[in-house]
Motif scaffolding. Sequence first.
Motif, PDB file in Angstrom:
ATOM      1  N   GLY A 188      25.036   3.196   8.718  1.00 51.48           N
ATOM      2  CA  GLY A 188      26.176   2.802   7.991  1.00 51.48           C
ATOM      3  C   GLY A 188      27.190   3.512   8.700  1.00 51.48           C
ATOM      4  N   GLU A 189      28.597   2.911   8.357  1.00 52.20           N
ATOM      5  CA  GLU A 189      29.645   3.239   9.096  1.00 52.20           C
ATOM      6  C   GLU A 189      29.986   4.763   8.155  1.00 52.20           C
ATOM      7  N   VAL A 190      30.804   5.702   8.751  1.00 54.38           N
ATOM      8  CA  VAL A 190      31.269   6.978   8.025  1.00 54.38           C
ATOM      9  C   VAL A 190      32.394   6.227   7.053  1.00 54.38           C
ATOM     10  N   ASN A 191      31.883   6.371   5.747  1.00 54.85           N
ATOM     11  CA  ASN A 191      32.834   6.096   4.881  1.00 54.85           C
ATOM     12  C   ASN A 191      32.425   6.589   3.486  1.00 54.85           C
ATOM     13  N   PRO A 192      33.349   7.594   2.812  1.00 49.47           N
ATOM     14  CA  PRO A 192      33.138   8.372   1.803  1.00 49.47           C
ATOM     15  C   PRO A 192      32.758   7.683   0.560  1.00 49.47           C
ATOM     16  N   THR A 220      22.449   4.621   4.518  1.00 54.74           N
ATOM     17  CA  THR A 220      21.059   4.209   4.314  1.00 54.74           C
ATOM     18  C   THR A 220      20.534   5.582   4.875  1.00 54.74           C
ATOM     19  N   VAL A 221      19.576   6.261   4.342  1.00 60.23           N
ATOM     20  CA  VAL A 221      18.968   7.361   4.877  1.00 60.23           C
ATOM     21  C   VAL A 221      17.471   7.184   4.883  1.00 60.23           C
ATOM     22  N   THR A 222      16.813   7.605   6.086  1.00 59.83           N
ATOM     23  CA  THR A 222      15.481   7.555   6.290  1.00 59.83           C
ATOM     24  C   THR A 222      14.730   8.752   6.830  1.00 59.83           C
ATOM     25  N   PHE A 223      13.769   9.346   6.197  1.00 61.80           N
ATOM     26  CA  PHE A 223      13.038  10.206   6.913  1.00 61.80           C
ATOM     27  C   PHE A 223      11.482  10.235   6.372  1.00 61.80           C
ATOM     28  N   GLN A 265      36.562  18.904   1.339  1.00 61.43           N
ATOM     29  CA  GLN A 265      36.530  17.856   0.691  1.00 61.43           C
ATOM     30  C   GLN A 265      35.520  16.939   1.103  1.00 61.43           C
ATOM     31  N   PHE A 266      34.253  16.633   0.458  1.00 57.77           N
ATOM     32  CA  PHE A 266      33.276  15.907   1.397  1.00 57.77           C
ATOM     33  C   PHE A 266      32.413  14.825   0.185  1.00 57.77           C
ATOM     34  N   ALA A 267      32.004  13.841   1.034  1.00 56.90           N
ATOM     35  CA  ALA A 267      31.057  12.759   0.217  1.00 56.90           C
ATOM     36  C   ALA A 267      29.572  13.226   0.427  1.00 56.90           C
ATOM     37  N   TYR A 268      28.650  13.311  -0.288  1.00 52.44           N
ATOM     38  CA  TYR A 268      27.197  13.748   0.022  1.00 52.44           C
ATOM     39  C   TYR A 268      26.393  13.046  -0.632  1.00 52.44           C
ATOM     40  N   THR A 269      25.042  12.971  -0.184  1.00 52.79           N
ATOM     41  CA  THR A 269      24.001  12.574  -0.936  1.00 52.79           C
ATOM     42  C   THR A 269      22.898  13.668  -0.579  1.00 52.79           C
ATOM     43  N   LEU A 270      22.000  14.321  -1.624  1.00 54.06           N
ATOM     44  CA  LEU A 270      21.002  15.300  -1.540  1.00 54.06           C
ATOM     45  C   LEU A 270      19.819  14.759  -1.645  1.00 54.06           C
ATOM     46  N   TYR A 271      18.830  15.164  -0.914  1.00 55.87           N
ATOM     47  CA  TYR A 271      17.376  14.434  -0.905  1.00 55.87           C
ATOM     48  C   TYR A 271      16.230  15.654  -0.776  1.00 55.87           C
ATOM     49  N   ALA A 272      15.195  15.590  -1.538  1.00 52.97           N
ATOM     50  CA  ALA A 272      14.104  16.642  -1.447  1.00 52.97           C
ATOM     51  C   ALA A 272      13.442  16.142  -0.183  1.00 52.97           C
ATOM     52  N   GLY A 273      13.379  17.219   0.580  1.00 48.86           N
ATOM     53  CA  GLY A 273      12.472  17.222   1.917  1.00 48.86           C
ATOM     54  C   GLY A 273      11.157  16.918   1.479  1.00 48.86           C
ATOM     55  N   SER A 274      10.450  17.500   0.188  1.00 44.41           N
ATOM     56  CA  SER A 274       9.182  17.336   0.044  1.00 44.41           C
ATOM     57  C   SER A 274       8.787  15.840  -0.154  1.00 44.41           C
ATOM     58  N   ILE A 329      16.038  21.015   0.951  1.00 45.03           N
ATOM     59  CA  ILE A 329      16.827  20.139   0.689  1.00 45.03           C
ATOM     60  C   ILE A 329      17.719  19.411   1.692  1.00 45.03           C
ATOM     61  N   VAL A 330      17.934  18.220   1.583  1.00 49.40           N
ATOM     62  CA  VAL A 330      18.196  17.382   3.041  1.00 49.40           C
ATOM     63  C   VAL A 330      19.770  16.876   2.373  1.00 49.40           C
ATOM     64  N   MET A 331      20.939  17.250   3.256  1.00 47.14           N
ATOM     65  CA  MET A 331      22.075  16.678   2.746  1.00 47.14           C
ATOM     66  C   MET A 331      22.720  15.915   3.708  1.00 47.14           C
ATOM     67  N   VAL A 332      23.246  14.616   3.587  1.00 50.46           N
ATOM     68  CA  VAL A 332      24.000  13.895   4.377  1.00 50.46           C
ATOM     69  C   VAL A 332      25.341  13.780   3.817  1.00 50.46           C
ATOM     70  N   ALA A 333      26.213  14.240   4.632  1.00 56.51           N
ATOM     71  CA  ALA A 333      27.712  14.194   4.168  1.00 56.51           C
ATOM     72  C   ALA A 333      28.798  13.735   5.237  1.00 56.51           C
ATOM     73  N   ASP A 334      29.692  13.229   4.761  1.00 54.23           N
ATOM     74  CA  ASP A 334      30.908  12.914   5.430  1.00 54.23           C
ATOM     75  C   ASP A 334      32.058  13.793   5.068  1.00 54.23           C
ATOM     76  N   VAL A 335      32.609  14.572   6.135  1.00 55.72           N
ATOM     77  CA  VAL A 335      33.631  15.503   5.986  1.00 55.72           C
ATOM     78  C   VAL A 335      34.816  14.846   5.801  1.00 55.72           C
ATOM     79  N   VAL A 336      35.625  14.671   4.715  1.00 50.38           N
ATOM     80  CA  VAL A 336      36.809  13.926   4.528  1.00 50.38           C
ATOM     81  C   VAL A 336      38.083  14.920   5.118  1.00 50.38           C
ATOM     82  N   ARG A 337      38.111  15.907   4.735  1.00 46.91           N
ATOM     83  CA  ARG A 337      39.245  16.760   5.082  1.00 46.91           C
ATOM     84  C   ARG A 337      38.887  18.497   4.620  1.00 46.91           C
TER      85      ARG A 337
END
Length: 329
Positions: free
Chosen positions: A61-65, A70-73, A102-111, A177-185
């Motif tokens: 997906g495009e970087v957009n907060p 879509t995150v897959t592991f 300032q950032f947008a994020y999603t957290l996932y359980a690695g387990s 814990i896995v974080m995917v984040a878009d850094v806004v500013r």
Amino acid sequence: MRRRTAVLSAASALAVSLLLGACASEGDTPSASEQSASASASANAIEPAVTDDALPVIVEGEVNPTVKPTVTFTPPLSVTETSRKVVAAGTGQEIESTDEVQFAYTLYAGSTGVELDSSYGGTDARFELANITMGLARGFVGAHVGDRLVVAIAPEDGFGDQVSTFNQEGVDATTTIVMVADVVRVIGDRAEGTEVTPPANLPAVTYDENGVPTGFTVSDPTPPADTVVQPLIQGSGPALTPGMNVQMQYVGATLADGQVFQSSWETQPFETQIGVGGLITGWDEGLIGQTVGSRVLLVIPSAKAYGDAPTGGQPAGALVFVVDILDGY
């Protein structure tokens, strides 16, 4: 020290205590000097996450907060050292350990691969790195504004027993814990933008050697008929609208003699809602429509300040303020 109250989406309310990490218990709040020393020590102790471009996490997906990627592991995913890869590189400033981000994020359980929390599509997270969970801070230090990051947070840098707040089976203090984040500013500590030359008859702002506003030179103490709003620096951020949460630095003085009665620069930025009746009318009216990043001079008549005979210890008469609008959302 700059302090920040995180305002996240409704779904993210659960994660505030986790993102902030361990907090002092009620009745054990450190003093301002202790907080400042603690934050300084924490900031100095933040080492960037280990770079690992082979982290087995796919982000599409495009970087957009405002839009969750879509995150897959494949679980279980675990690391012994907090690691980071840059999925998409930004072109903004490099993030330092003393910054507020300032950032947008999603957290996932690695387990388990289960999503634990997300701010995408809601209100971005805003945190000082010195006051956030170490693994998250390490993920941001050395990254750049505009980056999309994957950060795998090692248990020793993670949320500890507080992770139980998520109430997810298979998620505990030993979970990566896995974080995917878009850094806004990076949220600045003063106004930034295009300088504007004010009319000569308005109070002139005085500055210290570091360019911090300290007071005013008043050449004409005549109160205005209505609030005078004069940008001194025009920021490029969003315009303030009623109901926004706003973070500001300001200096206030009496117009009659230029005597400063309060300065947030001596304590910490002021955070409030704007345009909802919680401030003097001159602020609520004068700052609406001004943009984030701006420095604004306000000359406010008594009727739109505290009046001529306030009873709560506030200054009487017409007032003058210089306000740096650091953030608004």
